[in-house]
Design a protein around this motif. Sequence first.
Motif, mmCIF file in Angstrom:
data_model
loop_
_atom_site.group_PDB
_atom_site.id
_atom_site.type_symbol
_atom_site.label_atom_id
_atom_site.label_comp_id
_atom_site.label_asym_id
_atom_site.label_seq_id
_atom_site.Cartn_x
_atom_site.Cartn_y
_atom_site.Cartn_z
ATOM 1 N N ILE A 152 0.841 -1.197 0.000
ATOM 2 C CA ILE A 152 0.000 0.000 0.000
ATOM 3 C C ILE A 152 0.877 1.248 0.000
ATOM 4 O O ILE A 152 0.663 2.189 -0.783
ATOM 5 N N TYR A 153 1.890 1.244 0.869
ATOM 6 C CA TYR A 153 2.767 2.412 0.983
ATOM 7 C C TYR A 153 3.520 2.661 -0.326
ATOM 8 O O TYR A 153 3.561 3.793 -0.832
ATOM 9 N N TRP A 170 3.058 7.048 8.096
ATOM 10 C CA TRP A 170 1.663 6.602 7.981
ATOM 11 C C TRP A 170 0.704 7.764 8.190
ATOM 12 O O TRP A 170 -0.393 7.786 7.624
ATOM 13 N N LEU A 173 0.081 9.497 4.989
ATOM 14 C CA LEU A 173 -0.893 8.845 4.104
ATOM 15 C C LEU A 173 -2.316 8.927 4.648
ATOM 16 O O LEU A 173 -3.248 8.439 4.001
ATOM 17 N N PHE A 175 -3.385 8.125 8.081
ATOM 18 C CA PHE A 175 -3.762 7.471 9.335
ATOM 19 C C PHE A 175 -3.614 8.510 10.439
ATOM 20 O O PHE A 175 -2.825 9.448 10.329
ATOM 21 N N PRO A 180 -0.881 2.036 11.996
ATOM 22 C CA PRO A 180 -2.154 1.875 11.274
ATOM 23 C C PRO A 180 -3.162 0.986 11.995
ATOM 24 O O PRO A 180 -4.375 1.150 11.809
ATOM 25 N N LEU A 192 -7.659 -2.745 5.077
ATOM 26 C CA LEU A 192 -6.363 -2.787 4.389
ATOM 27 C C LEU A 192 -6.464 -3.576 3.087
ATOM 28 O O LEU A 192 -5.813 -3.227 2.089
ATOM 29 N N LEU A 195 -7.802 -1.196 0.503
ATOM 30 C CA LEU A 195 -6.750 -0.315 -0.003
ATOM 31 C C LEU A 195 -5.821 -1.072 -0.950
ATOM 32 O O LEU A 195 -5.397 -0.536 -1.984
ATOM 33 N N CYS A 225 -6.335 7.636 4.359
ATOM 34 C CA CYS A 225 -6.516 6.243 4.784
ATOM 35 C C CYS A 225 -7.661 6.100 5.778
ATOM 36 O O CYS A 225 -8.404 5.114 5.742
ATOM 37 N N SER A 228 -10.763 6.087 3.892
ATOM 38 C CA SER A 228 -10.922 4.791 3.243
ATOM 39 C C SER A 228 -11.492 3.756 4.215
ATOM 40 O O SER A 228 -12.342 2.938 3.841
#
Length: 355
Positions: A152-153, A170, A173, A175, A180, A192, A195, A225, A228
């Motif tokens: 994901i990263y 994180w 992105l 979080f 996370p 996850l 994602l 995130c 999401s």
Amino acid sequence: MNENSHSFHEKERRDGQISELKNHSVLQALTAEANGWEPSVVSTEVLQAQEEWEAVDSIHPETGNRASMDQPGQLISFSEALQHFQTVDLSSFKKRIQPTIRRTGLAALRHCLFGPPKLHQGLREERDLVLTIAQCGLDSQDPMHGRVLQTIYKKLTGSKFDCALHGDHWEDLGFQGTNPATDLRGAGFLALLHLLYLVMDSKTLLMAREILRLSRHHIQQFPFCLMSVNITRIAIQALREECLSRECNRQQKVIPVVNSFYAATFLRLAHVWRTQHKTISDSGFVLKDLEASAKKSPKRLLKTLEIYLAGVSKGQASLLGTQKCSGPQAPHSKDLTFTGVCDLSSHSSEGTWLI
């Protein structure tokens, strides 16, 4: 000049041309950076080429074979991660699920008479697997879990390097913390997986990166995130309330329908957020309205995603167009006051927010 000498010089000439091309690409990149230019849309062809190059990058020169799939740095596909859950013992988690919401009285009668059809018997095991995965947390000691995070990263940032499983990156992105695992409430590892599904297809990856850009807008920023995760919660509720049963029955599948519903809902959120100029203070109400409309018309929502992805394939679809989302550095997610679906009080007697 003998044949060996000619071959050597020919190889030397080709290598020189390749070096020139590389230097030209580097020069273009440096020039673009100096001029402050940012491409608004990356084509699917470029993303596919990048994926192919990354695949070549993982070949060991001494053996010519792919690196071991057990290596932490190896990307993982959605199907491989899903297969992991299909093969491990999840019985302790499965005991916790409630496949459909409990209705009583008039609510039960209304649902029976006017509600969506029940999910076919043969699909209920697949539905239960989705809900069971949503009960599983993130285990940083599990190599597969780590590979999902790394993938994901890398896909969202374009980095080729592994990152720590805990850290400030994180928060960058979206979080709310450095771990996370603390942000998966109500969605578990399914958040996850969603994602991962989004970033491992070149067309939906383009969409994910555009939404990530929007989330970093200096006025309209939101934690990507974490948003999401909330979309995954909505997908779980839609599945439990049997809003997706008709489409699942039609396709004779559950997981692909839930994945597409998640992506379509995220796409709709991004469109509303951008066009209606929403900000972080609107998050809870936007999500509540989004959930209601998504569960009411899932077929229409899925059609919107289909049209968008068809446009992406032709290079004609962009969420942001030429809008410039950069500006002053957006604050970390921990500094944003975000209201998710679980933070809003529900007036429904059917337990809308319970998972």
